[in-house]
Design an enzyme around this catalytic site. Structure first.
Site, PDB file in Angstrom:
ATOM      1  N   THR A   1      -4.641   6.147   1.813  1.00 36.86           N
ATOM      2  CA  THR A   1      -5.059   7.523   2.107  1.00 36.86           C
ATOM      3  C   THR A   1      -5.933   8.076   0.987  1.00 36.86           C
ATOM      4  O   THR A   1      -5.805   9.222   0.559  1.00 36.86           O
ATOM      5  CB  THR A   1      -3.843   8.444   2.367  1.00 36.86           C
TER       6      THR A   1
ATOM      7  N   LYS B   1     -10.840  -1.998   7.043  1.00 35.07           N
ATOM      8  CA  LYS B   1      -9.628  -1.604   7.753  1.00 35.07           C
ATOM      9  C   LYS B   1     -10.047  -0.977   9.088  1.00 35.07           C
ATOM     10  O   LYS B   1     -10.907  -0.103   9.107  1.00 35.07           O
ATOM     11  CB  LYS B   1      -8.865  -0.590   6.896  1.00 35.07           C
TER      12      LYS B   1
ATOM     13  N   ARG C   1       0.325  10.442   0.456  1.00 33.67           N
ATOM     14  CA  ARG C   1       0.717  11.490   1.408  1.00 33.67           C
ATOM     15  C   ARG C   1       1.887  12.320   0.900  1.00 33.67           C
ATOM     16  O   ARG C   1       2.314  13.261   1.578  1.00 33.67           O
ATOM     17  CB  ARG C   1       1.083  10.859   2.760  1.00 33.67           C
TER      18      ARG C   1
ATOM     19  N   GLU D   1       0.845  -1.198   0.000  1.00 35.82           N
ATOM     20  CA  GLU D   1       0.000   0.000   0.000  1.00 35.82           C
ATOM     21  C   GLU D   1       0.879   1.247   0.000  1.00 35.82           C
ATOM     22  O   GLU D   1       1.596   1.510   0.967  1.00 35.82           O
ATOM     23  CB  GLU D   1      -0.912   0.019   1.234  1.00 35.82           C
TER      24      GLU D   1
END
Length: 213
Positions: A75, A135, A51, A47
């Site tokens: 994100t 998650k 960011r 993943e």
């Protein structure tokens, strides 16, 4: 693609290894050797979080150049993020939480989503939308393995990839639970090893994580 088929894709990705590394990458040139080190260590699902400005280029490079890697995007906050990640070659998407807009966008996207939840009400809402794989974020601050253990009985149809504050030493507490498929962690790709180009060190961390199965 139906939500059920996308959930099956998420499940198959999460079951590849006991840990999904959560990667923050500042330099896209580091992406390919980092991903090759993770795959060599037995950790194929990766993943890359949105960011940093380098994230999408890193995803594209891994998708095109690293055999055996299943690269995803983290994100994810919006429909724009989903479109950009899909175009870059991501195979799955992960969000820290959910919003009605993001869920609507995910319904229209071919990219399977692993949505974030932190409360039982959020879990129930996502279950109503067809999500069985979620998650838990941020896992440790919101209650950790004890919270997930408490949810196992009233919400047995939901499986989790807890992420946030988990380490090599604490991961077994989560992985021992019936409703945990794998964990997410940033400890596999620490900033110092990325900046130093210590790919052997990252491969070693990956091997330790893969052995948690």
């Amino acid at each position: 693609m139906s939500i059920e088929n996308k959930q099956k894709q998420v499940e198959s990705t999460l079951r590849l290894a006991p840990v999904v590394p959560v990667v923050i990458i500042d330099d896209a040139r580091q992406a390919v050797p980092m991903a090759r080190a993770l795959v060599a260590g037995g950790i194929p699902a990766i993943e890359v979080t949105l960011r940093t400005p380098a994230a999408l280029d890193a995803i594209k490079a891994i998708a095109e150049e690293v055999e055996g890697a299943v690269v995803g995007v983290g994100t994810v906050l919006s429909a724009k993020d989903l479109r950009a990640a899909h175009k870059a070659g991501a195979k799955f998407a992960v969000s820290p939480g959910v919003s009605p807009g993001l869920l609507d966008a995910a319904d229209d996207s071919e990219l399977p989503l692993l949505p974030g939840a932190a409360t039982a009400s959020e879990v129930m809402t996502l279950l109503e939308r067809g999500y069985r794989f979620l998650k838990l974020f941020p896992a440790v601050p919101v209650g950790g393995h004890k919270l997930l253990g408490a949810w196992a009985s009233p919400l047995p149809q939901v499986k989790f990839c807890p992420t946030g504050g988990i380490s090599l030493s604490s991961a077994p507490d989560f992985l021992s639970l019936s409703n945990v498929v794998c964990v997410g962690g940033s400890w596999l790709t620490p900033a110092d090893k990325l900046h130093a180009g210590d790919w052997a060190g990252i491969e070693l961390l990956a091997r330790e994580a893969a052995a948690l199965r």
